[in-house]
Design an enzyme around this catalytic site. Structure first.
Site, PDB file in Angstrom:
ATOM      1  N   TRP A 169       2.010   2.957  -2.587  1.00  0.00           N
ATOM      2  CA  TRP A 169       1.468   3.846  -3.632  1.00  0.00           C
ATOM      3  C   TRP A 169       0.126   4.429  -3.179  1.00  0.00           C
ATOM      4  CZ3 TRP A 169       2.217   2.317  -9.490  1.00  0.00           C
ATOM      5  CH2 TRP A 169       3.579   2.126  -9.744  1.00  0.00           C
ATOM      6  N   ASP A 175      -8.683 -10.749  -7.647  1.00  0.00           N
ATOM      7  CA  ASP A 175      -7.704 -11.146  -8.657  1.00  0.00           C
ATOM      8  C   ASP A 175      -8.062 -10.417  -9.960  1.00  0.00           C
ATOM      9  OD1 ASP A 175      -6.326 -12.449 -10.685  1.00  0.00           O
ATOM     10  OD2 ASP A 175      -6.557 -14.433  -9.782  1.00  0.00           O
ATOM     11  N   ASP A 177       1.247  -1.748 -10.567  1.00  0.00           N
ATOM     12  CA  ASP A 177       2.612  -2.136 -10.173  1.00  0.00           C
ATOM     13  C   ASP A 177       2.640  -3.662 -10.030  1.00  0.00           C
ATOM     14  OD1 ASP A 177       5.248  -1.508  -9.463  1.00  0.00           O
ATOM     15  OD2 ASP A 177       4.789  -1.294  -7.328  1.00  0.00           O
ATOM     16  N   ASP A 194      -5.887  -5.931  -4.616  1.00  0.00           N
ATOM     17  CA  ASP A 194      -4.777  -6.894  -4.643  1.00  0.00           C
ATOM     18  C   ASP A 194      -5.354  -8.265  -4.273  1.00  0.00           C
ATOM     19  OD1 ASP A 194      -1.444  -6.329  -4.458  1.00  0.00           O
ATOM     20  OD2 ASP A 194      -2.121  -8.324  -3.799  1.00  0.00           O
ATOM     21  N   LYS A 235       3.738  -1.051 -14.628  1.00  0.00           N
ATOM     22  CA  LYS A 235       5.068  -1.668 -14.545  1.00  0.00           C
ATOM     23  C   LYS A 235       5.159  -2.790 -15.573  1.00  0.00           C
ATOM     24  CE  LYS A 235       6.346  -4.223 -10.874  1.00  0.00           C
ATOM     25  NZ  LYS A 235       6.847  -4.072  -9.490  1.00  0.00           N
ATOM     26  N   GLY A 242       0.770  -1.240   0.000  1.00  0.00           N
ATOM     27  CA  GLY A 242       0.000   0.000   0.000  1.00  0.00           C
ATOM     28  C   GLY A 242       0.804   1.295   0.000  1.00  0.00           C
TER      29      GLY A 242
END
Ligand code: SAM
Length: 213
Positions: free
Chosen positions: A54, A88, A112, A72, A152, A52
């Site tokens: 970010w 998910d 990310d 997440d 990312k 957490g």
């Protein structure tokens, strides 16, 4: 100690001192310093958000008029003024859950995402790109026209194909590596500007680089 390790330690120490949950926060801080995506009132969805770091920064930057949602597969400890969800991103029901919690469309998508790594680089690259394609599929349902995103990417043989597909979906796709990202890691970040909803067909299906884990 090698220079790269010293830098890693420096960011970890700084994160601890500043009460951030991860050193990853400095990557977002550096990206935001260059691209200014996080502003007062921005509505943000952060995909692959645990633990957490970010989210903590995004919440500070958008203020009380903004909205920050983090998702997440792992549980995220509560953060004030942040909606934290478990899900998910490869599953349709997770996108529905995000839509339910989002008031309209998001201005900014952050991703990310990182899979469990095997250490076999090409395999990990394919898994990470596959996961990030799922984040883009979610983006198409969540992001407003002309909205922005940061993803990312683990570099490898399919990176250029992925970037080329992303250029259909965003007007501008920039490749960058913030200073807080370790030099020896092959992660890069794609800074994507001005989402074009009408060109999103390449991310609709499940037939790209699917890795069975
Ligand atoms: C590098 S961490 C993110 C760190 C985060 N940006 C921070 O500042 O704390 C990557 C995250 O991606 C998550 N992840 C991996 N696969 C996922 C999936 N299928 N759906 C949602 N999250 C996933 C992992 O659980 C992990 O927490």
């Amino acid at each position: 100690m090698k220079l790269a390790d010293a830098k890693k330690d420096q960011y970890r120490k700084l994160a601890k001192e500043s009460n951030y949950r991860s050193r990853a926060v400095f990557k977002l801080a550096q990206l935001n310093k260059s691209y200014h995506f996080l502003k007062r009132g921005t509505k943000v969805v952060d995909i692959g958000a645990a633990p957490g770091g970010w989210l903590q920064l995004a919440s500070k930057m958008v203020g009380p008029d903004g909205l920050v949602i983090g998702i997440d597969i792992k549980e995220i400890e509560p953060i004030s003024n942040v909606i934290t969800l478990i899900g998910d991103i490869t599953e349709e029901e997770t996108i529905l859950l995000l839509q339910k919690n989002l008031d309209g469309k998001a201005d900014l998508i952050l991703s990310d995402l990182a899979p469990n790594v095997s250490g076999i680089w090409e395999m990990d690259h394919l898994k990470q790109i596959d996961l990030t394609r799922k984040a883009v599929r979610a983006t198409i349902k969540l992001l407003r026209q002309n909205g922005n995103a940061i993803y990312k990417v683990f570099q490898g043989e399919t990176t250029s194909e992925f970037i080329s597909d992303m250029k259909d979906v965003f007007l501008e796709v920039l490749i960058t590596k913030p200073d807080a990202s370790r030099k020896q890691s092959s992660e890069i970040y794609l800074v994507c500007k001005k989402f074009k909803l009408k060109n999103s067909q390449k991310f609709d299906g499940d037939n790209h680089n699917t890795i069975i884990s």
